[in-house]
Design a protein around this motif. Structure first.
Motif, PDB file in Angstrom:
ATOM      1  N   ASN A  53       0.889  -1.142  -0.111  1.00  8.25           N
ATOM      2  CA  ASN A  53      -0.020   0.025   0.007  1.00  8.25           C
ATOM      3  C   ASN A  53       0.849   1.190  -0.125  1.00  8.25           C
ATOM      4  O   ASN A  53       0.269   2.451  -0.706  1.00  8.25           O
ATOM      5  CB  ASN A  53      -1.160   0.088   1.322  1.00  8.25           C
ATOM      6  CG  ASN A  53      -2.025  -1.279   0.821  1.00  8.25           C
ATOM      7  OD1 ASN A  53      -2.469  -1.253  -0.102  1.00  8.25           O
ATOM      8  ND2 ASN A  53      -2.356  -1.699   2.146  1.00  8.25           N
ATOM      9  N   SER A  54       1.830   1.196   0.777  1.00  8.80           N
ATOM     10  CA  SER A  54       2.730   2.615   0.669  1.00  8.80           C
ATOM     11  C   SER A  54       3.568   2.747  -0.688  1.00  8.80           C
ATOM     12  O   SER A  54       3.584   3.635  -1.128  1.00  8.80           O
ATOM     13  CB  SER A  54       3.753   2.597   1.809  1.00  8.80           C
ATOM     14  OG  SER A  54       4.858   1.395   1.870  1.00  8.80           O
ATOM     15  N   GLY A  55       3.913   1.358  -1.183  1.00  7.43           N
ATOM     16  CA  GLY A  55       4.670   1.613  -2.453  1.00  7.43           C
ATOM     17  C   GLY A  55       3.620   1.962  -3.455  1.00  7.43           C
ATOM     18  O   GLY A  55       3.921   2.692  -4.389  1.00  7.43           O
ATOM     19  N   THR A  56       2.511   1.615  -3.401  1.00  6.14           N
ATOM     20  CA  THR A  56       1.335   2.050  -4.467  1.00  6.14           C
ATOM     21  C   THR A  56       1.117   3.508  -4.389  1.00  6.14           C
ATOM     22  O   THR A  56       0.987   4.038  -5.544  1.00  6.14           O
ATOM     23  CB  THR A  56       0.109   1.370  -4.068  1.00  6.14           C
ATOM     24  OG1 THR A  56       0.211  -0.107  -4.149  1.00  6.14           O
ATOM     25  CG2 THR A  56      -0.990   1.498  -5.368  1.00  6.14           C
ATOM     26  N   LYS A  57       1.133   3.804  -3.296  1.00  5.27           N
ATOM     27  CA  LYS A  57       0.790   5.498  -3.162  1.00  5.27           C
ATOM     28  C   LYS A  57       2.121   6.092  -3.614  1.00  5.27           C
ATOM     29  O   LYS A  57       2.018   7.219  -4.462  1.00  5.27           O
ATOM     30  CB  LYS A  57       0.758   6.010  -1.831  1.00  5.27           C
ATOM     31  CG  LYS A  57      -0.695   5.215  -1.105  1.00  5.27           C
ATOM     32  CD  LYS A  57      -0.673   5.608   0.249  1.00  5.27           C
ATOM     33  CE  LYS A  57      -2.129   5.298   0.813  1.00  5.27           C
ATOM     34  NZ  LYS A  57      -2.164   5.432   2.399  1.00  5.27           N
ATOM     35  N   ILE A  58       3.341   5.706  -3.373  1.00  3.10           N
ATOM     36  CA  ILE A  58       4.345   6.417  -3.816  1.00  3.10           C
ATOM     37  C   ILE A  58       4.661   6.140  -5.367  1.00  3.10           C
ATOM     38  O   ILE A  58       4.809   7.207  -6.089  1.00  3.10           O
ATOM     39  CB  ILE A  58       5.708   5.931  -3.242  1.00  3.10           C
ATOM     40  CG1 ILE A  58       5.774   6.082  -1.577  1.00  3.10           C
ATOM     41  CG2 ILE A  58       7.005   6.055  -4.355  1.00  3.10           C
ATOM     42  CD1 ILE A  58       7.049   5.046  -1.060  1.00  3.10           C
ATOM     43  N   LYS A  59       4.260   5.222  -5.752  1.00  2.00           N
ATOM     44  CA  LYS A  59       4.016   4.843  -7.425  1.00  2.00           C
ATOM     45  C   LYS A  59       3.196   5.872  -8.013  1.00  2.00           C
ATOM     46  O   LYS A  59       3.345   6.458  -8.852  1.00  2.00           O
ATOM     47  CB  LYS A  59       3.924   3.528  -8.001  1.00  2.00           C
ATOM     48  CG  LYS A  59       5.054   2.801  -7.531  1.00  2.00           C
ATOM     49  CD  LYS A  59       4.776   1.253  -7.826  1.00  2.00           C
ATOM     50  CE  LYS A  59       5.475   0.281  -6.761  1.00  2.00           C
ATOM     51  NZ  LYS A  59       4.960  -1.270  -6.587  1.00  2.00           N
ATOM     52  N   SER A  60       1.901   5.973  -7.411  1.00  2.00           N
ATOM     53  CA  SER A  60       0.820   6.940  -7.941  1.00  2.00           C
ATOM     54  C   SER A  60       1.494   8.333  -8.163  1.00  2.00           C
ATOM     55  O   SER A  60       0.939   9.231  -8.954  1.00  2.00           O
ATOM     56  CB  SER A  60      -0.436   6.702  -7.383  1.00  2.00           C
ATOM     57  OG  SER A  60      -0.337   7.050  -6.104  1.00  2.00           O
ATOM     58  N   ARG A  61       2.203   8.776  -6.939  1.00  2.00           N
ATOM     59  CA  ARG A  61       2.349  10.179  -6.801  1.00  2.00           C
ATOM     60  C   ARG A  61       3.527  10.347  -7.929  1.00  2.00           C
ATOM     61  O   ARG A  61       3.568  11.467  -8.592  1.00  2.00           O
ATOM     62  CB  ARG A  61       2.954  10.532  -5.482  1.00  2.00           C
ATOM     63  CG  ARG A  61       2.075  10.625  -4.328  1.00  2.00           C
ATOM     64  CD  ARG A  61       2.836  10.686  -3.095  1.00  2.00           C
ATOM     65  NE  ARG A  61       1.864  10.553  -2.153  1.00  2.00           N
ATOM     66  CZ  ARG A  61       2.132  10.276  -0.752  1.00  2.00           C
ATOM     67  NH1 ARG A  61       3.509  10.197  -0.390  1.00  2.00           N
ATOM     68  NH2 ARG A  61       1.401  10.215  -0.001  1.00  2.00           N
ATOM     69  N   VAL A  62       4.538   9.603  -8.224  1.00  2.00           N
ATOM     70  CA  VAL A  62       5.157   9.825  -9.217  1.00  2.00           C
ATOM     71  C   VAL A  62       4.893   9.834 -10.675  1.00  2.00           C
ATOM     72  O   VAL A  62       4.991  10.734 -11.526  1.00  2.00           O
ATOM     73  CB  VAL A  62       6.375   8.556  -9.140  1.00  2.00           C
ATOM     74  CG1 VAL A  62       7.514   8.559 -10.353  1.00  2.00           C
ATOM     75  CG2 VAL A  62       7.166   8.747  -7.868  1.00  2.00           C
ATOM     76  N   LYS A  63       3.788   8.810 -10.958  1.00  2.00           N
ATOM     77  CA  LYS A  63       2.949   9.046 -11.994  1.00  2.00           C
ATOM     78  C   LYS A  63       2.439  10.423 -12.383  1.00  2.00           C
ATOM     79  O   LYS A  63       2.343  10.905 -13.513  1.00  2.00           O
ATOM     80  CB  LYS A  63       2.144   7.923 -12.362  1.00  2.00           C
ATOM     81  CG  LYS A  63       2.653   6.481 -12.488  1.00  2.00           C
ATOM     82  CD  LYS A  63       1.685   5.591 -12.535  1.00  2.00           C
ATOM     83  CE  LYS A  63       2.434   4.147 -12.784  1.00  2.00           C
ATOM     84  NZ  LYS A  63       1.558   2.827 -12.785  1.00  2.00           N
TER      85      LYS A  63
END
Length: 130
Positions: free
Chosen positions: A117-127
């Motif tokens: 879940n924390s990795g998904t949030k980081i990835k979506s912010r980068v996108k």
């Protein structure tokens, strides 16, 4: 790739555990710390280490964080049980070992869920920034 994810999680977990255990040993050696609190300190350290190891290792994954985190916890506990069996020269699989293994798997699975879940949030912010 997934194999290295699990190994990375176990290594992170032990990188947290070992300094804490050394600190506990020094405290026990040089102070009057009550020995009845050792078990609680060991359990808290172990659970926290596995949670952090599971979450750190699964941040780069897209799915099944609970599974890989659980494997991190299981492998961590197997290694710990094996090493303690060598030190104490008593390899038994009893109720205590099974409960510890179960706690390790649950802690790792929870850490894996947190990591995904924390990795998904980081990835979506980068996108979004791109």
């Amino acid at each position: 790739s997934r194999f290295f994810t699990v190994i990375k999680g176990v290594i992170y977990s032990y990188m947290i555990t070992i300094p804490f255990f050394i600190t506990f040993a020094l405290i026990l050696t040089y102070t009057n710390f009550p020995e009845r609190h050792i078990s609680l300190a060991v359990i808290i350290t172990t659970v926290a280490s596995i949670l952090i190891g599971g979450s750190t290792s699964t941040k780069s994954l897209k799915s099944k964080g609970w599974l890989y985190g659980g494997i991190v916890g299981l492998l961590y506990m197997l290694i710990l049980h094996f090493l303690s069996s060598i030190v104490f020269k008593n390899f038994t699989i009893d109720r205590y070992a099974l409960i510890n293994g179960f706690i390790g798997v649950l802690s790792g699975a929870a850490g894996g869920i947190i990591g995904i879940n924390s990795g998904t949030k980081i990835k979506s912010r980068v996108k979004r920034r791109r």
